[in-house]
Design a protein around this motif. Structure first.
Motif, mmCIF file in Angstrom:
data_model
loop_
_atom_site.group_PDB
_atom_site.id
_atom_site.type_symbol
_atom_site.label_atom_id
_atom_site.label_comp_id
_atom_site.label_asym_id
_atom_site.label_seq_id
_atom_site.Cartn_x
_atom_site.Cartn_y
_atom_site.Cartn_z
ATOM 1 N N TYR A 115 0.831 -1.203 0.000
ATOM 2 C CA TYR A 115 0.000 0.000 0.000
ATOM 3 C C TYR A 115 0.863 1.250 0.000
ATOM 4 C CZ TYR A 115 -2.951 -3.645 1.971
ATOM 5 O OH TYR A 115 -3.609 -4.819 2.197
ATOM 6 N N ALA A 116 0.440 2.235 -0.791
ATOM 7 C CA ALA A 116 1.018 3.575 -0.677
ATOM 8 C C ALA A 116 0.024 4.379 0.140
ATOM 9 C CB ALA A 116 1.216 4.180 -2.053
ATOM 10 N N PHE A 117 0.544 5.337 0.927
ATOM 11 C CA PHE A 117 -0.312 6.080 1.845
ATOM 12 C C PHE A 117 -0.017 7.566 1.687
ATOM 13 C CE2 PHE A 117 -1.931 6.701 6.366
ATOM 14 C CZ PHE A 117 -3.199 6.202 6.119
ATOM 15 N N PRO A 118 -0.408 8.140 0.528
ATOM 16 C CA PRO A 118 -0.065 9.534 0.281
ATOM 17 C C PRO A 118 -0.893 10.494 1.138
ATOM 18 C CG PRO A 118 -1.455 8.692 -1.472
ATOM 19 C CD PRO A 118 -1.128 7.522 -0.591
ATOM 20 N N SER A 119 -0.287 11.639 1.421
ATOM 21 C CA SER A 119 -0.997 12.698 2.143
ATOM 22 C C SER A 119 -1.825 13.493 1.145
ATOM 23 C CB SER A 119 0.018 13.620 2.812
ATOM 24 O OG SER A 119 -0.626 14.807 3.200
ATOM 25 N N ILE A 120 -3.059 13.787 1.533
ATOM 26 C CA ILE A 120 -3.906 14.600 0.667
ATOM 27 C C ILE A 120 -4.189 15.943 1.348
ATOM 28 C CG2 ILE A 120 -4.998 12.722 -0.615
ATOM 29 C CD1 ILE A 120 -7.178 13.943 1.948
ATOM 30 N N LYS A 121 -3.359 16.261 2.368
ATOM 31 C CA LYS A 121 -3.602 17.480 3.154
ATOM 32 C C LYS A 121 -3.556 18.738 2.295
ATOM 33 C CE LYS A 121 -2.086 15.411 7.440
ATOM 34 N NZ LYS A 121 -0.944 15.123 8.278
ATOM 35 N N SER A 122 -2.698 18.703 1.258
ATOM 36 C CA SER A 122 -2.542 19.901 0.415
ATOM 37 C C SER A 122 -3.849 20.286 -0.275
ATOM 38 C CB SER A 122 -1.456 19.655 -0.641
ATOM 39 O OG SER A 122 -1.871 18.599 -1.489
ATOM 40 N N THR A 123 -4.788 19.353 -0.381
ATOM 41 C CA THR A 123 -6.044 19.672 -1.072
ATOM 42 C C THR A 123 -7.043 20.346 -0.144
ATOM 43 O OG1 THR A 123 -7.090 17.565 -0.461
ATOM 44 C CG2 THR A 123 -5.838 17.603 -2.520
ATOM 45 N N GLY A 124 -6.758 20.312 1.170
ATOM 46 C CA GLY A 124 -7.686 20.907 2.119
ATOM 47 C C GLY A 124 -8.919 20.058 2.382
ATOM 48 N N LEU A 125 -9.011 18.909 1.726
ATOM 49 C CA LEU A 125 -10.167 18.032 1.934
ATOM 50 C C LEU A 125 -9.862 17.033 3.046
ATOM 51 C CD1 LEU A 125 -11.033 17.069 -1.766
ATOM 52 C CD2 LEU A 125 -12.136 18.828 -0.363
ATOM 53 N N SER A 126 -10.913 16.517 3.653
ATOM 54 C CA SER A 126 -10.717 15.412 4.588
ATOM 55 C C SER A 126 -10.548 14.133 3.761
ATOM 56 C CB SER A 126 -11.922 15.277 5.517
ATOM 57 O OG SER A 126 -13.007 14.731 4.799
ATOM 58 N N SER A 127 -10.064 13.078 4.400
ATOM 59 C CA SER A 127 -9.859 11.817 3.678
ATOM 60 C C SER A 127 -11.162 11.321 3.067
ATOM 61 C CB SER A 127 -9.348 10.736 4.628
ATOM 62 O OG SER A 127 -8.120 11.103 5.137
ATOM 63 N N ASP A 128 -12.231 11.397 3.866
ATOM 64 C CA ASP A 128 -13.520 10.909 3.376
ATOM 65 C C ASP A 128 -14.004 11.718 2.184
ATOM 66 O OD1 ASP A 128 -13.137 9.581 5.747
ATOM 67 O OD2 ASP A 128 -15.281 9.467 6.193
ATOM 68 N N GLU A 129 -13.884 13.050 2.297
ATOM 69 C CA GLU A 129 -14.311 13.915 1.187
ATOM 70 C C GLU A 129 -13.499 13.612 -0.066
ATOM 71 O OE1 GLU A 129 -15.499 17.934 3.749
ATOM 72 O OE2 GLU A 129 -13.495 17.714 2.918
ATOM 73 N N PHE A 130 -12.187 13.506 0.132
ATOM 74 C CA PHE A 130 -11.311 13.254 -1.018
ATOM 75 C C PHE A 130 -11.720 11.955 -1.717
ATOM 76 C CE2 PHE A 130 -7.653 11.670 -3.286
ATOM 77 C CZ PHE A 130 -7.027 12.810 -3.795
ATOM 78 N N ALA A 131 -11.879 10.892 -0.928
ATOM 79 C CA ALA A 131 -12.183 9.587 -1.515
ATOM 80 C C ALA A 131 -13.536 9.620 -2.233
ATOM 81 C CB ALA A 131 -12.170 8.503 -0.442
ATOM 82 N N GLU A 132 -14.506 10.262 -1.620
ATOM 83 C CA GLU A 132 -15.831 10.302 -2.234
ATOM 84 C C GLU A 132 -15.853 11.140 -3.496
ATOM 85 O OE1 GLU A 132 -18.700 9.974 1.587
ATOM 86 O OE2 GLU A 132 -19.613 10.790 -0.246
ATOM 87 N N LYS A 133 -15.254 12.337 -3.404
ATOM 88 C CA LYS A 133 -15.234 13.223 -4.576
ATOM 89 C C LYS A 133 -14.455 12.586 -5.730
ATOM 90 C CE LYS A 133 -15.699 17.584 -2.225
ATOM 91 N NZ LYS A 133 -16.368 18.725 -2.497
ATOM 92 N N LEU A 134 -13.338 11.958 -5.388
ATOM 93 C CA LEU A 134 -12.524 11.325 -6.431
ATOM 94 C C LEU A 134 -13.320 10.215 -7.114
ATOM 95 C CD1 LEU A 134 -9.731 10.956 -7.823
ATOM 96 C CD2 LEU A 134 -9.163 9.349 -6.009
ATOM 97 N N LEU A 135 -14.038 9.463 -6.323
ATOM 98 C CA LEU A 135 -14.841 8.378 -6.874
ATOM 99 C C LEU A 135 -15.910 8.924 -7.821
ATOM 100 C CD1 LEU A 135 -15.512 5.328 -6.778
ATOM 101 C CD2 LEU A 135 -17.119 5.840 -4.955
ATOM 102 N N VAL A 136 -16.585 9.956 -7.392
ATOM 103 C CA VAL A 136 -17.659 10.512 -8.208
ATOM 104 C C VAL A 136 -17.092 11.187 -9.459
ATOM 105 C CG1 VAL A 136 -19.517 12.222 -8.278
ATOM 106 C CG2 VAL A 136 -19.182 10.802 -6.233
#
Ligand SMILES: Cc1ncc(COP(=O)(O)O)c(C=O)c1O
Lengths: 398, 163
Positions: free
Chosen positions: A322-343
């Motif tokens: 597994y890679a575990f990148p930080s998504i902090k730079s986007t200002g989104l929470s993990s859940d938001e990021f995953a959901e938005k990316l999926l959609v």
């Protein structure tokens, strides 16, 4: 709905939260055409020689129960295999074949935990420890690990979490989801604290073979640790055998016999076909296993450099897949990021928070995925990030 | 892990069209280093050729293959090498190996049809002085070629999200 059962259900199960992964799974399944980096298993089929050995065993009529502890031939093979990690277990009474590491965790908790006992669990880590501790009547206490320490468990954080109620520590390195490992010197510092506080260690070493730059050290091999460690391992990850459901627990006879007491009543024995396949894997599977590891290594490099290129800060994971990148730079929470990316882009990743609070700001992406899928999903994620930037600019211009 | 050179070879053996850029990424190496290694491997003829594995049955092109077992009389000084060179010179010969066991040379030939192969054996191989005997086996069906099965494996779907 059954009101009868509503009343009948025990408190413990009602208090056990459903897996966050499950919720996300439903969302992904309902989106067609997704590339999923959300899986937690190898993308290889079990090597042919192992499958072939199991056909042969069926042909020969091996379809019976085995000894509760598992076939002695398998226990001997496991015992011999573990000597490569400087570990010695007597196959007669110090090795128990389980239905995957999953069962091993459950048995260990049920054999150890008294109402109110505290069990330390690295955060983030694999999802099953805390619920199983809770079901056994204990309290899971998160042991924070953080990106700034490459998600390694530090002696300071361990020491700070210990209370008079602490009974045991779950160690799970190489780690799912972070890919962090603990080196021998790092484990020595942990061992010193564990011994000083007279704690038990449950060490889930299912990713022991999947390390890339260092070889794995088992904490049970350190002085004074064998007698206080339950070692859990299995065939799922290293040999691409997730569906066969074979794992094992090793430790002093005192604990293994009690884990076997639960196992003999609730499971009876692990499936014989899986056990026979496991013998083939452990005795003759080294070459193909290494080929799989080399292939994960290539894809690890590719995924990690891809993330860093598109602006998702990602350290090189040292183990697991597994890679575990930080998504902090986007200002989104993990859940938001995953959901938005999926959609938006139909790429499924698992929010880091599925593995604990400390996973906030990160996503888990499995690189045991086809290279073409990895490359395509990085392209899509790049586009996703660019569109996010545009959106935030629009908002700030308003 | 392994040295860079072996890794490059293994990757190219799997996919000779892998772009250098991607290979550098997979190996965590620079493009310059990878390119230099490939140059060296080509110059030393470690890499002989970049070829493609094709299922000709799916095309309109007719091809027939056979394995011919040859027993030959080796030559003083040169052993089997001279006769081998004579044989592999023919464009019909796709592969040629010196074997241990009951015959000496395994000749894999390819031609348009049955008759062409028979003629090739009768007119080119059998008359050679050093050739003591031939046994021709026509290949009836191919299952696997250089590690690749002709039939695609059914892919089992993993669950899309698992812990
Ligand atoms: C850390 C860890 N432990 C245990 C398991 C479950 O393993 P098994 O298939 O042996 O039950 C997993 C599976 O994802 C895991 O990541």
């Amino acid at each position: 709905m059954s009101t009868v059962f509503e009343k009948a259900l025990c408190k413990r199960i009602k208090e056990t939260p459903p897996s966050k992964i499950r919720k996300f799974f439903d969302l992904v399944v309902s989106t067609p055409g997704v590339i999923s980096l959300g899986v937690g298993e190898p993308d290889f089929t079990t090597p042919w020689h192992i499958r072939e050995a199991s056909f042969y065993s069926l042909e020969k009529g091996y379809t019976t129960y085995t000894s509760n502890k598992g076939l002695i031939e398998l226990r001997r093979a496991i015992s011999k295999y573990l000597t490569k990690f400087d570990l010695e277990y007597n196959p007669e009474d110090e090795v128990l074949v389980t239905i995957g590491v999953s069962e091993g965790v459950d048995l260990a908790m049920r054999a150890l935990v008294e109402e109110g006992d505290e069990i330390l669990v690295p955060d983030p880590s694999y999802v099953s420890y805390s619920p199983l501790i809770g079901l056994a009547g204990g309290k899971a206490v998160p042991l924070k690990t953080s990106g700034k320490d490459n998600f390694k468990l530090t002696p300071e954080n361990l020491e700070a979490a210990i209370t008079p109620k602490t009974k045991a520590l779950i160690l799970t390195f190489p780690n799912n989801p972070t890919g962090a490992i603990l080196t021998k010197p790092e484990l020595e510092k942990i061992a010193e604290i564990v011994i000083r506080h007279d704690l038990i260690v449950i060490s889930d070493e299912i990713y022991a073979e999947l390390t890339y730059d260092d070889v794995h050290t088992s904490i049970a091999s350190l002085p004074g640790m064998w007698e206080r460690t339950i070692l859990l391992n299995g065939f799922s990850k290293a040999y691409a055998m997730t569906g066969w459901r074979i794992g094992y627990a090793c430790g002093p006879e005192t604990i293994i016999s009690m884990m076997n007491r639960i196992h003999q009543y609730s499971i009876l024995c692990a499936p014989v076909t899986g056990q026979l396949a496991a013998i083939e894997a452990i005795e003759n599977g080294y070459k193909e296993m290494r080929e799989m590891v080399i292939s994960y290594n290539y894809r690890r490099n590719s995924m990690v450099s891809g993330f860093n290129r598109i602006g998702l800060d990602c350290g090189l994971p040292q183990g697991a897949f597994y890679a575990f990148p930080s998504i902090k730079s986007t200002g989104l929470s993990s859940d938001e990021f995953a959901e938005k990316l999926l959609v938006a882009e139909k790429v499924a990743v698992v929010p880091g928070t599925a593995f604990g609070e400390m996973g906030e700001g990160y996503i888990r992406c499995c690189y045991a995925s086809a290279l073409s899928d990895i490359n395509e999903s990085i392209k899509r994620m790049e586009r996703f990030m660019q569109n996010l930037d545009k959106d935030t600019q629009k908002v700030s211009n308003q | 892990m392994k040295d860079l050179k072996s890794c490059v070879l293994e990757l190219l053996e799997q996919n000779s069209r892998l772009p250098i850029e991607e290979m550098a990424c997979l190996l965590n190496a620079s493009m310059e280093d990878v390119a230099a290694i490939i140059d060296e491997l080509e110059n030393s003829r470690t890499i002989l050729k970049y070829a493609t594995i094709i299922d000709w049955e799916k095309t309109a092109t007719e091809k027939t293959n056979a394995l011919i077992e040859l027993t030959v009389a080796p030559e003083r000084e040169f052993g089997f090498d001279k006769i081998a060179e004579r044989i592999y010179g023919f464009s019909e010969v796709k592969s040629l190996y010196l074997m241990s066991g009951s015959y000496d040379l395994a000749v894999f030939v390819e031609a348009e049809n049955f008759k062409d192969i028979s003629l090739f054996v009768a007119e080119k191989l059998a008359p050679l002085n050093a050739v003591k005997g031939t046994k021709t086996h026509f290949i009836m069906r191919k299952y696997k070629e250089q590690g690749v099965p002709y039939k695609s494996e059914d892919t089992v779907k993993r669950l899309v999200v698992t812990p």
